[in-house]
Design an enzyme around this catalytic site. Structure first.
Site, mmCIF file in Angstrom:
data_model
loop_
_atom_site.group_PDB
_atom_site.id
_atom_site.type_symbol
_atom_site.label_atom_id
_atom_site.label_comp_id
_atom_site.label_asym_id
_atom_site.label_seq_id
_atom_site.Cartn_x
_atom_site.Cartn_y
_atom_site.Cartn_z
ATOM 1 N N PHE A 1 63.757 -69.957 -20.073
ATOM 2 C CA PHE A 1 64.702 -70.220 -21.155
ATOM 3 C C PHE A 1 64.220 -71.421 -21.942
ATOM 4 O O PHE A 1 63.797 -72.420 -21.356
ATOM 5 C CB PHE A 1 66.105 -70.495 -20.596
ATOM 6 N N HIS B 1 62.843 -78.033 -2.702
ATOM 7 C CA HIS B 1 62.876 -79.080 -3.727
ATOM 8 C C HIS B 1 62.036 -80.280 -3.266
ATOM 9 O O HIS B 1 62.138 -80.693 -2.105
ATOM 10 C CB HIS B 1 64.337 -79.503 -3.942
ATOM 11 N N TYR C 1 63.835 -83.791 -1.583
ATOM 12 C CA TYR C 1 64.725 -83.956 -0.419
ATOM 13 C C TYR C 1 64.157 -83.459 0.901
ATOM 14 O O TYR C 1 64.855 -83.445 1.902
ATOM 15 C CB TYR C 1 66.057 -83.234 -0.692
ATOM 16 N N GLU D 1 72.017 -74.752 -9.480
ATOM 17 C CA GLU D 1 71.280 -75.117 -8.266
ATOM 18 C C GLU D 1 72.219 -75.173 -7.056
ATOM 19 O O GLU D 1 71.831 -74.798 -5.942
ATOM 20 C CB GLU D 1 70.578 -76.462 -8.477
HETATM 21 C C1 2GW Z 1 70.699 -78.945 -22.049
HETATM 22 C C2 2GW Z 1 71.516 -80.029 -21.712
HETATM 23 C C3 2GW Z 1 71.263 -80.791 -20.595
HETATM 24 C C4 2GW Z 1 70.183 -80.423 -19.774
HETATM 25 C C5 2GW Z 1 69.355 -79.348 -20.109
HETATM 26 C C6 2GW Z 1 69.608 -78.601 -21.238
HETATM 27 C C7 2GW Z 1 68.752 -77.481 -21.591
HETATM 28 C C8 2GW Z 1 68.148 -76.675 -20.594
HETATM 29 C C9 2GW Z 1 68.488 -77.162 -22.956
HETATM 30 O O1 2GW Z 1 68.967 -77.817 -23.925
HETATM 31 N N1 2GW Z 1 67.654 -76.099 -23.254
HETATM 32 C C10 2GW Z 1 67.090 -75.340 -22.277
HETATM 33 O O2 2GW Z 1 66.329 -74.405 -22.585
HETATM 34 N N2 2GW Z 1 67.347 -75.611 -20.937
HETATM 35 C C11 2GW Z 1 66.757 -74.705 -19.904
HETATM 36 O O3 2GW Z 1 67.320 -74.968 -18.637
HETATM 37 C C12 2GW Z 1 65.241 -74.918 -19.754
HETATM 38 O O4 2GW Z 1 64.640 -73.703 -19.367
HETATM 39 C C13 2GW Z 1 65.166 -75.911 -18.622
HETATM 40 O O5 2GW Z 1 63.911 -75.916 -17.981
HETATM 41 C C14 2GW Z 1 66.303 -75.412 -17.722
HETATM 42 C C15 2GW Z 1 66.878 -76.486 -16.767
HETATM 43 O O6 2GW Z 1 67.144 -77.697 -17.463
HETATM 44 P P1 2GW Z 1 66.272 -79.015 -17.197
HETATM 45 O O7 2GW Z 1 64.858 -78.568 -16.981
HETATM 46 O O8 2GW Z 1 66.506 -80.012 -18.256
HETATM 47 O O9 2GW Z 1 66.911 -79.562 -15.893
HETATM 48 P P2 2GW Z 1 66.183 -80.180 -14.572
HETATM 49 O O10 2GW Z 1 64.712 -80.191 -14.739
HETATM 50 O O11 2GW Z 1 66.878 -81.417 -14.198
HETATM 51 O O12 2GW Z 1 66.614 -78.973 -13.617
HETATM 52 C C16 2GW Z 1 67.060 -78.851 -12.305
HETATM 53 O O13 2GW Z 1 68.482 -78.921 -12.163
HETATM 54 C C17 2GW Z 1 69.232 -77.990 -12.965
HETATM 55 C C18 2GW Z 1 70.680 -78.102 -12.559
HETATM 56 O O14 2GW Z 1 71.228 -79.310 -12.964
HETATM 57 C C19 2GW Z 1 68.765 -76.542 -12.797
HETATM 58 O O15 2GW Z 1 69.169 -76.020 -11.547
HETATM 59 C C20 2GW Z 1 67.256 -76.449 -12.907
HETATM 60 O O16 2GW Z 1 66.814 -75.148 -12.632
HETATM 61 C C21 2GW Z 1 66.620 -77.441 -11.951
HETATM 62 O O17 2GW Z 1 65.209 -77.370 -12.086
#
Ligand code: 2GW
Ligand code: MN
Length: 296
Positions: A64, A176, A179, A246
Site C-alpha cells: 500500500f 518482529h 522484541y 499488528e
Molecule cells: C498514515 C498515518 C500514520 C502512519 C502511517 C500512515 C500511512 C501508512 C500512510 O499515510 N500511507 C501508507 O501507505 N501507509 C501504509 O501502511 C504503507 O504501506 C506503510 O508501509 C504501512 C504501515 O505504516 P508505517 O510503515 O508507517 O508503519 P510502521 O512501519 O510503524 O508499521 C508497523 O506497525 C503498523 C501498526 O501500527 C503496521 O502493523 C505495520 O504493518 C507495521 O510494520
C-alpha cells in the site's frame, strides 16, 4: 489458481550432504509446534529454489502506498527485482490513491505489476483497517485466480539479500526485530480485555511484525477476513487496538499457529544495529521522517 502440486526432486543437482549433528546452535530453528524458524545457515537456498521452481508458482505481493508513501515504491520494487523470489513468477499489486505517481520500474521476465486505485485517507487507523479489507476483497476478485502464494508487505522497506522459496508455507509470519529477546509480558500486545485483540500476560508465543504476512492465498484470505471483522467489531465498541492491525495479527496467530516463521533477518529496521545472531539482513524498514510522510 491451480492448487500447489507435489514437489519435484532436483535432478542432478549437487549439494552438500545434510547433517543431523552439525548446524546452527546459537538460535532456535523450530517452534514448539514444529514449524521451522528460518535462519541463515539452516537451509540450502539453491536446493530449495530448485525444489520449488518446477512447480511454476506465482507469488502475489501486495503493498500500500497512500499519500506521501508513494516515495517508497521505487526502491521497494527495484530491490525486490534484485532479491525477492528471483526466477519465480511474481505479481506485484500496488494499492495507491495516486496511480499516476507509481514510477515505471523495469521488471524481469515473469514479473508483472498491477496498480489498483484505492481511496486516500489521513487517518492511519483507517488505512490500517482498510488494508486488511482491501487485501481480502482483492483476493476474492482477482488474486485467487492469479497466484498460489501471497506476501503482504510494508512499502517503506527495501530488500538487501536473498529472499527465496525457503519463505513459502501455508501460513507464514515474521518475528518482529524489536522484541525477540524479551519475555512475553513485555510484548506490546493489546492488553485490554475489551478488545478482540486481547492477549493475557501469560500467553503469547512471539511478537510478530505486521509488515509481513504470507502464505497460501486462501490462508491469508481467512486471516485478513477475521482480522478485518475484529477490527470492525472493536471500532463498533469505540476501541482501537494498541498496534492496530499488528495487534489483531498477533492475536490471530496465537490461535492459528503459523506453519513457518521467518527470523528477524526477514524484517529488520535500518535504525537498529545488527545483532550477532543475524548473519544477513534480507529485508528492512527504512528510516523515515515521520513528520514528512505521515499526515497530521
Ligand atoms: C498514515 C498515518 C500514520 C502512519 C502511517 C500512515 C500511512 C501508512 C500512510 O499515510 N500511507 C501508507 O501507505 N501507509 C501504509 O501502511 C504503507 O504501506 C506503510 O508501509 C504501512 C504501515 O505504516 P508505517 O510503515 O508507517 O508503519 P510502521 O512501519 O510503524 O508499521 C508497523 O506497525 C503498523 C501498526 O501500527 C503496521 O502493523 C505495520 O504493518 C507495521 O510494520
Ligand atoms: Mn513500515
Amino acid at each position: 489458481k491451480s492448487r500447489v502440486r507435489n514437489m519435484v526432486s532436483p535432478e542432478k543437482l549437487l549439494y552438500k550432504q545434510p547433517s543431523v549433528l552439525v548446524g546452527r546452535t546459537d538460535v532456535v530453528s523450530v517452534t514448539p509446534w514444529l514449524a521451522p524458524i528460518i535462519w541463515e545457515g539452516t537451509f540450502d537456498p539453491v536446493l530449495i529454489d530448485n525444489i520449488y521452481k518446477p512447480m511454476n508458482l506465482t507469488i502475489a505481493t501486495t503493498v500500500f502506498a497512500i499519500g506521501k508513501y508513494d516515495r517508497f515504491i521505487r526502491d521497494f520494487l527495484e530491490t525486490a527485482e534484485k532479491h525477492f523470489m528471483v526466477g519465480f513468477n511474481v505479481r506485484y499489486y500496488v494499492f495507491t490513491d495516486l496511480p499516476h505517481n507509481v514510477p515505471s520500474v523495469n521488471l524481469n521476465q515473469g514479473r508483472h505489476l498491477t496498480v489498483i486505485q484505492v481511496p486516500g485517507s489521513n487517518r492511519w487507523q483507517e488505512i490500517s483497517a482498510r488494508r486488511m479489507e482491501i487485501i481480502q476483497t482483492t483476493i476474492e476478485h482477482q488474486i485467487r485466480r492469479e497466484a498460489d502464494y501471497i506476501f503482504c508487505l510494508d512499502v517503506d522497506s527495501k530488500f538487501h539479500a536473498h529472499w527465496g522459496a525457503e519463505s513459502l508455507g501455508r501460513l507464514v509470519a515474521v518475528i518482529h526485530p524489536g522484541y525477540y529477546e524479551q519475555t512475553r509480558d513485555r510484548f506490546p500486545y493489546e492488553r485490554r480485555p475489551a478488545s478482540t485483540a486481547y492477549i493475557h500476560m501469560d500467553e503469547g508465543d512471539y511478537y510478530y511484525g505486521g509488515a509481513m504476512i504470507g502464505g497460501f492465498v486462501e490462508d491469508v484470505y481467512t486471516l485478513t477476513k477475521v482480522c478485518r471483522n475484529k477490527f470492525e467489531e472493536d471500532a463498533g465498541n469505540s476501541i482501537e487496538a494498541a498496534r492496530q492491525d499488528e495487534s489483531h495479527l498477533n492475536r490471530y496467530l496465537l490461535y492459528n499457529k503459523p506453519s513457518k516463521v521467518l527470523s528477524p533477518e526477514y524484517l529488520w529496521q535500518d535504525f537498529k544495529a545488527k545483532t550477532k545472531e543475524v548473519k544477513v539482513i534480507r529485508f528492512s524498514g527504512v528510516i523515515k521522517n515521520y513528520a514528512e510522510v505521515r499526515p497530521n
